[in-house]
Write a protein that holds these residues in place. Structure first.
Motif, short mmCIF file in Angstrom:
data_model
loop_
_atom_site.label_atom_id
_atom_site.label_comp_id
_atom_site.label_asym_id
_atom_site.label_seq_id
_atom_site.Cartn_x
_atom_site.Cartn_y
_atom_site.Cartn_z
N GLN A 290 0.14 5.78 -0.77
CA GLN A 290 -0.91 6.77 -0.94
C GLN A 290 -1.37 6.76 -2.40
O GLN A 290 -0.61 7.06 -3.30
CB GLN A 290 -0.40 8.16 -0.56
N GLY A 291 -2.60 6.36 -2.61
CA GLY A 291 -3.15 6.35 -3.96
C GLY A 291 -3.37 4.98 -4.56
O GLY A 291 -4.20 4.81 -5.45
N PHE A 292 -2.63 3.96 -4.07
CA PHE A 292 -2.73 2.63 -4.66
C PHE A 292 -2.69 1.54 -3.58
O PHE A 292 -1.92 1.64 -2.62
CB PHE A 292 -1.58 2.38 -5.64
N THR A 293 -3.51 0.52 -3.75
CA THR A 293 -3.50 -0.64 -2.86
C THR A 293 -3.49 -1.91 -3.69
O THR A 293 -4.34 -2.10 -4.58
CB THR A 293 -4.74 -0.65 -1.95
N VAL B 248 -11.15 -0.99 -1.47
CA VAL B 248 -10.02 -0.13 -1.86
C VAL B 248 -10.52 1.20 -2.40
O VAL B 248 -10.01 2.27 -2.06
CB VAL B 248 -9.11 -0.84 -2.88
N ASN C 116 -8.22 4.81 -2.71
CA ASN C 116 -7.11 4.32 -3.51
C ASN C 116 -7.58 3.60 -4.77
O ASN C 116 -8.76 3.27 -4.91
CB ASN C 116 -6.24 3.37 -2.68
N SER D 92 -11.63 3.50 0.22
CA SER D 92 -10.53 4.11 0.97
C SER D 92 -9.89 5.28 0.22
O SER D 92 -9.03 5.96 0.77
CB SER D 92 -9.45 3.06 1.27
N GLN E 196 0.83 -1.20 0.00
CA GLN E 196 0.00 0.00 0.00
C GLN E 196 0.86 1.26 0.00
O GLN E 196 1.86 1.34 0.72
CB GLN E 196 -0.90 0.03 1.24
#
Length: 226
Positions: free
Chosen positions: A154-157, A185, A190, A188, A152
């Motif tokens: 910031q922006g992607f999971t 996701v 992301n 959230s 993880q």
């Protein structure tokens, strides 16, 4: 986006997942009971030497790198597995009705280890659950499908450990778990993404059907300190 996703392990270990690993300003790796992944800010001889000094003899490390050619000396190369990195570009899916999903917790670790050992979706260790966000489906008190969140930033999971027990294959269980994780996701804030072996054509078709697209080739380099 390209910089982060081209080197996802490094950026995860320097942000959201930092508490799950250790290292220095150039090289980091996850705790061995969480994941065998290592991240480098640049794939240089000096950084590989630093990584070599951080790991134990006979310890295996896995690197994600978008190119096949990589010289990790002084490590030995154990395997070089071609794959893809896929990013979600579809619409948020609706919840799939049917058997209910449950959040997987500490009490489910043995079941999770058994299922991943049987299905081999990728590295899964006793503390991999610490990444969080794992969900599954039980039938007759047996875990038959699961997936979770892993790397993880910031922006992607990253969605990972997608697997279904062979006796329950073809029932849409993986799709149900994936749909819910995609929704989680997105909720959230992301963007979901994942990694898949190039020879896993069945999974790739499922991911594409759900709205994932291939962003780049990604090689999974397995190296070992002799």
């Amino acid at each position: 986006m390209n910089v982060i996703l081209d080197n996802p392990i490094w950026f995860a270990l320097n942000s959201v997942n930092a508490h799950l690993g250790s290292g220095n300003d150039s090289v980091k790796l996850f705790n061995t009971d969480v994941a065998p992944f290592a991240g480098l800010n640049a794939y240089t001889p000096g950084n590989f030497q630093q990584l070599f000094e951080l790991v134990q003899p006979d310890q295996v490390a896995v690197l994600f790198y978008p190119k096949e050619d990589l010289d990790p000396a002084p490590f030995d190369v154990v395997a070089k597995v071609p794959g893809y990195q896929m990013v979600f570009e579809g619409k948020e899916p609706e919840a799939v009705p049917g058997e209910g999903l449950v959040h997987l917790t500490e009490k489910d670790v043995e079941e999770m280890l058994s299922l991943t050992k049987l299905t081999q979706p990728g590295p899964f260790a006793r503390r991999t659950i610490d990444f969080g966000g794992y969900k599954g489906i039980f039938q007759d008190q047996q875990l038959v499908a699961m997936a979770g969140q892993r790397l993880q930033v910031q922006g992607f999971t990253e969605i990972s450990a997608v697997c279904t027990h062979p006796d329950s294959a073809g029932k849409g269980l993986a799709r149900k778990v994936l749909n819910e994780l995609i929704r989680d996701v997105i909720a959230s804030g992301n963007i979901p993404y994942l990694h898949v072996r190039a020879d896993n054509t069945r999974a790739i078709k499922l991911y594409e059907h759900l709205g994932f697209v291939i962003r780049t080739e990604m090689y999974f380099h397995v190296i070992k300190r002799s």
